[in-house]
Design a protein around this motif. Structure first.
Motif, PDB file in Angstrom:
ATOM      1  N   GLU A 136       4.831  -8.873  -3.464  1.00 57.93           N
ATOM      2  CA  GLU A 136       4.490  -9.266  -2.096  1.00 57.93           C
ATOM      3  C   GLU A 136       4.635 -10.777  -1.906  1.00 57.93           C
ATOM      4  N   PRO A 164       1.606  -7.197   4.056  1.00 60.60           N
ATOM      5  CA  PRO A 164       0.337  -6.532   3.779  1.00 60.60           C
ATOM      6  C   PRO A 164      -0.832  -7.515   3.809  1.00 60.60           C
ATOM      7  N   TYR A 190       2.591   0.174   2.279  1.00 58.19           N
ATOM      8  CA  TYR A 190       1.296  -0.351   2.715  1.00 58.19           C
ATOM      9  C   TYR A 190       0.957   0.093   4.129  1.00 58.19           C
ATOM     10  N   TRP A 191       1.933   0.061   5.022  1.00 58.35           N
ATOM     11  CA  TRP A 191       1.672   0.292   6.440  1.00 58.35           C
ATOM     12  C   TRP A 191       1.784   1.753   6.859  1.00 58.35           C
ATOM     13  N   THR A 237      -3.219 -12.376  -1.773  1.00 53.82           N
ATOM     14  CA  THR A 237      -2.021 -11.937  -2.484  1.00 53.82           C
ATOM     15  C   THR A 237      -1.748 -12.857  -3.670  1.00 53.82           C
TER      16      THR A 237
END
Length: 249
Positions: free
Chosen positions: A86, A171, A204-205, A80
């Motif tokens: 994020e 993430p 993201y999930w 990241t």
């Protein structure tokens, strides 16, 4: 060495709890091999010696972390970048967890892990990093105040669960997924209790959650109630509230 006169018809040797007979008998004694200054060094690569290394990692980890306050493990990608939402979310989560009275444990690496450690440190809390020996090892990030490096993934995994009251999962890639499903399995099977798991970042999930619901659960490979083992949120305050309300000891 036992039975030199061959009364049983075979040679026998006892080495602590181990019994050796016939052609498995080894020359000399355990003390002799320990104290000899010369000899084969291959023993340091044997499984019995690895057991001692594993034991030492548990001892060092338990000793370093035993007096931590209530803690939350935060996972996320080492890749990241710093200039991303994020990363900023990781900092805010680390800060908010400290303000809620928790220590923060991460894998100690860069990226999302660094962000959570940074947020914890800048908030004046306890910032913990549990590193792992990897071919592309980058070392513990500079925001870790208590760091432990491990050789073995399974020892490190034990520390993440034993000394944390819950997980916040940003993430991440395969390592993050590994820790996530390890935790889900432990909760599902009752190996740990009252262990909240929060997935941060619904965009993201969502694909993973959809697959679990529409494929895994739909085909009977998991129960509908297993989807209640985790929460998904995009809000830092909600993420902290979700782990806080389930972690009183």
């Amino acid at each position: 060495m036992g039975n030199p006169d061959g009364a049983r018809g075979w040679e026998e040797q006892r080495q602590g709890p181990v019994l050796r007979r016939r052609d498995q008998v080894q020359p000399g004694t355990t003390d002799q091999r320990l104290l000899d200054t010369e000899g084969d060094s291959e023993w340091v690569h044997t499984d019995p010696w690895r057991v001692m290394r594993i034991q030492s990692e548990f001892v060092e980890g338990f000793g370093a972390l035993a007096e931590l306050p209530n803690a939350i493990s935060v996972f996320g990608s080492a890749r990241t970048p710093q200039d991303t939402p994020e990363y900023e979310a990781g900092i805010r989560i680390g800060t908010a967890l400290v303000e809620a009275g928790f220590a923060v444990i991460t894998g100690g690496g860069p990226g999302a892990m660094e962000a959570a450690n940074r947020g914890a440190r800048e908030a004046g809390g306890v910032s913990v990093g549990l590193g792992i020996e990897l071919p592309f090892e980058q070392g513990l990030n500079p925001h870790v105040d208590i760091g432990v490096n491990f050789r073995y993934f399974f020892v490190r995994k034990t520390m993440f669960v034993k000394y944390a009251s819950g997980f916040v999962v940003l993430p991440g890639g395969l390592g993050t997924l590994d820790e996530l499903f390890e935790a889900l399995t432990l909760v599902q099977t009752g190996k740990v209790t009252r262990f909240p798991i929060v997935l941060f970042g619904s965009a993201y999930w969502s694909g993973l959650v959809d697959w679990l619901r529409d494929t895994v659960v739909a085909q009977g490979k998991a129960s509908e109630r297993d989807l209640l083992l985790f929460h998904v949120t995009d809000d830092v305050d909600e993420a902290v509230a979700l782990v806080t309300k389930e972690t009183s000891r």
